[in-house]
Write a protein that holds these residues in place. Structure first.
Motif, mmCIF file in Angstrom:
data_model
loop_
_atom_site.group_PDB
_atom_site.id
_atom_site.type_symbol
_atom_site.label_atom_id
_atom_site.label_comp_id
_atom_site.label_asym_id
_atom_site.label_seq_id
_atom_site.Cartn_x
_atom_site.Cartn_y
_atom_site.Cartn_z
ATOM 1 N N ALA A 101 8.214 4.301 -0.011
ATOM 2 C CA ALA A 101 6.826 3.885 0.187
ATOM 3 C C ALA A 101 6.760 2.374 0.376
ATOM 4 N N ASP A 102 5.759 1.918 1.108
ATOM 5 C CA ASP A 102 5.600 0.485 1.332
ATOM 6 C C ASP A 102 4.820 -0.167 0.200
ATOM 7 N N ASP A 103 3.985 0.618 -0.461
ATOM 8 C CA ASP A 103 3.180 0.090 -1.557
ATOM 9 C C ASP A 103 2.623 1.278 -2.329
ATOM 10 N N TYR A 104 2.004 1.008 -3.457
ATOM 11 C CA TYR A 104 1.332 2.087 -4.179
ATOM 12 C C TYR A 104 0.122 1.533 -4.896
ATOM 13 N N VAL A 105 -0.850 2.387 -5.151
ATOM 14 C CA VAL A 105 -1.978 2.017 -6.010
ATOM 15 C C VAL A 105 -2.105 3.089 -7.076
ATOM 16 N N THR A 106 -2.456 2.668 -8.284
ATOM 17 C CA THR A 106 -2.603 3.627 -9.370
ATOM 18 C C THR A 106 -4.064 4.027 -9.498
ATOM 19 N N LYS A 107 -4.256 5.319 -9.763
ATOM 20 C CA LYS A 107 -5.602 5.863 -9.962
ATOM 21 C C LYS A 107 -6.044 5.583 -11.402
ATOM 22 N N PRO A 108 -7.296 5.321 -11.655
ATOM 23 C CA PRO A 108 -8.342 5.152 -10.651
ATOM 24 C C PRO A 108 -8.273 3.751 -10.038
ATOM 25 N N PHE A 109 -8.592 3.632 -8.760
ATOM 26 C CA PHE A 109 -8.549 2.323 -8.110
ATOM 27 C C PHE A 109 -9.907 2.040 -7.501
ATOM 28 N N SER A 110 -10.185 0.769 -7.273
ATOM 29 C CA SER A 110 -11.435 0.428 -6.592
ATOM 30 C C SER A 110 -11.183 0.492 -5.091
ATOM 31 N N MET A 111 -12.203 0.874 -4.342
ATOM 32 C CA MET A 111 -12.066 0.951 -2.888
ATOM 33 C C MET A 111 -11.731 -0.417 -2.304
ATOM 34 N N LYS A 112 -12.269 -1.451 -2.954
ATOM 35 C CA LYS A 112 -12.009 -2.805 -2.468
ATOM 36 C C LYS A 112 -10.511 -3.113 -2.521
ATOM 37 N N VAL A 113 -9.901 -2.757 -3.647
ATOM 38 C CA VAL A 113 -8.463 -2.980 -3.814
ATOM 39 C C VAL A 113 -7.687 -2.134 -2.805
ATOM 40 N N LEU A 114 -8.084 -0.889 -2.674
ATOM 41 C CA LEU A 114 -7.365 -0.009 -1.755
ATOM 42 C C LEU A 114 -7.434 -0.532 -0.316
ATOM 43 N N LEU A 115 -8.639 -0.931 0.108
ATOM 44 C CA LEU A 115 -8.794 -1.423 1.488
ATOM 45 C C LEU A 115 -7.968 -2.692 1.712
ATOM 46 N N ALA A 116 -7.901 -3.535 0.688
ATOM 47 C CA ALA A 116 -7.097 -4.761 0.809
ATOM 48 C C ALA A 116 -5.617 -4.417 0.975
ATOM 49 N N ARG A 117 -5.145 -3.405 0.231
ATOM 50 C CA ARG A 117 -3.742 -2.989 0.350
ATOM 51 C C ARG A 117 -3.466 -2.400 1.730
ATOM 52 N N VAL A 118 -4.410 -1.597 2.199
ATOM 53 C CA VAL A 118 -4.257 -0.978 3.522
ATOM 54 C C VAL A 118 -4.142 -2.068 4.585
ATOM 55 N N GLU A 119 -5.059 -3.042 4.513
ATOM 56 C CA GLU A 119 -5.021 -4.130 5.492
ATOM 57 C C GLU A 119 -3.719 -4.905 5.410
ATOM 58 N N ALA A 120 -3.278 -5.187 4.168
ATOM 59 C CA ALA A 120 -2.051 -5.975 3.992
ATOM 60 C C ALA A 120 -0.844 -5.232 4.556
ATOM 61 N N VAL A 121 -0.757 -3.957 4.283
ATOM 62 C CA VAL A 121 0.397 -3.188 4.772
ATOM 63 C C VAL A 121 0.358 -3.078 6.294
ATOM 64 N N LEU A 122 -0.833 -2.872 6.849
ATOM 65 C CA LEU A 122 -0.937 -2.782 8.318
ATOM 66 C C LEU A 122 -0.584 -4.116 8.965
ATOM 67 N N ARG A 123 -0.989 -5.202 8.335
ATOM 68 C CA ARG A 123 -0.678 -6.524 8.888
ATOM 69 C C ARG A 123 0.827 -6.741 8.877
ATOM 70 N N ARG A 124 1.449 -6.358 7.753
ATOM 71 C CA ARG A 124 2.882 -6.561 7.578
ATOM 72 C C ARG A 124 3.677 -5.722 8.571
ATOM 73 N N THR A 125 3.164 -4.555 8.894
ATOM 74 C CA THR A 125 3.918 -3.643 9.752
ATOM 75 C C THR A 125 3.287 -3.569 11.131
ATOM 76 N N ASN A 126 2.522 -4.605 11.472
ATOM 77 C CA ASN A 126 1.722 -4.617 12.697
ATOM 78 C C ASN A 126 2.548 -4.281 13.929
ATOM 79 N N ARG A 127 2.096 -3.252 14.665
ATOM 80 C CA ARG A 127 2.821 -2.887 15.871
ATOM 81 C C ARG A 127 1.902 -2.218 16.881
#
Ligand code: CA
Length: 245
Positions: A101-127
């Motif tokens: 896995a590239d990252d993980y979030v533990t439940k329960p998580f805030s949507m704000k945190v999740l969206l930030a992780r999604v953006e960060a991972v997409l930026r890092r793996t941008n293609r």
């Protein structure tokens, strides 16, 4: 307008998957939802997503098995995965990210945190879009993820499947350190047990084939490997002293 990026959510808790669908849509992503591990794999082969949000405890196939299969398939091995885990033992499964896995979030998580992780991972793996030819380039080394061709300064080189997977994992990590166990998960596929020493042997073989660009693969003592075009002081990959500047 660039095409909306597609996120596959594999989650069997209905409330959570609906919440993810709603929030990811609102953030501008196209979202596909699957509620079992098997459905998740079917969705991946129907359309390769730009990112997978993957629950660990799933019916039929666990999230770690799904991640292993996604990583083992050369067509999908590059797809970033964020695991959704409960606290405790599930975190242990993904820490060290041995499942690939590239990252993980533990439940329960805030949507704000999740969206930030999604953006960060997409930026890092941008293609860009999944339909573009997927080329990984570093220094004079280029890997074509569709044809599995590898070139050094434009000259084709022959890599074994394992070597190709290892090198593409390192290039995709974009300078991040990958542990030997994480590399094993990505290169060997699920269910294959090898010693960590095997990774070292493969890396030695890859370096030899990369010839004058062998130095892009750096050994990180006690941890694993990373790939970066930056030069280093010691040819054996000893971390350079931090005295630069
Ligand atoms: Ca679950």
């Amino acid at each position: 307008m660039t095409e909306r990026r597609n996120i596959l959510v594999v989650e069997d808790e209905r409330d959570l998957s609906e919440l993810l669908l709603y929030n990811l849509n609102r953030a501008g992503y196209a979202v596909t939802v699957a509620s079992t591990g098997r459905q998740g794999l079917e969705a991946v082969s129907a359309r390769i997503p730009d990112l997978i949000l993957l629950d660990i405890m799933l019916p039929e196939l666990s999230g770690t098995e799904v991640a292993g299969r996604v990583r083992a398939n050369p067509a999908t091995s590059h797809v970033p995965i964020i695991m959704l885990t409960a606290k405790g033992s599930e975190v242990d499964q993904v820490v060290g990210l041995a499942v690939g896995a590239d990252d993980y979030v533990t439940k329960p998580f805030s949507m704000k945190v999740l969206l930030a992780r999604v953006e960060a991972v997409l930026r890092r793996t941008n293609r860009g879009g999944a339909t573009e030819p997927r080329l990984l380039t570093m220094a004079g080394v280029q890997l074509n993820l569709e044809t599995h061709e590898a070139t050094v300064d434009g000259e084709p080189i022959k890599l074994t499947l394992t070597e190709f997977r290892l090198l593409s994992a390192l290039l995709q990590a974009n300078g991040r350190v990958l542990s030997r166990s994480s590399l094993m998960g990505r290169a060997m596929g699920p269910g294959v047990t090898v010693t960590e020493r095997t990774i070292d042997v493969h890396v030695t073989a890859i370096r030899k084939k990369l010839d004058q660009h062998a130095g892009i693969i750096k050994t990180v003592r006690g941890v694993g490997y990373r790939a970066t075009p930056e030069p280093e002081n010691e040819p054996d990959g000893t971390p350079a002293s931090s005295s630069t500047i």
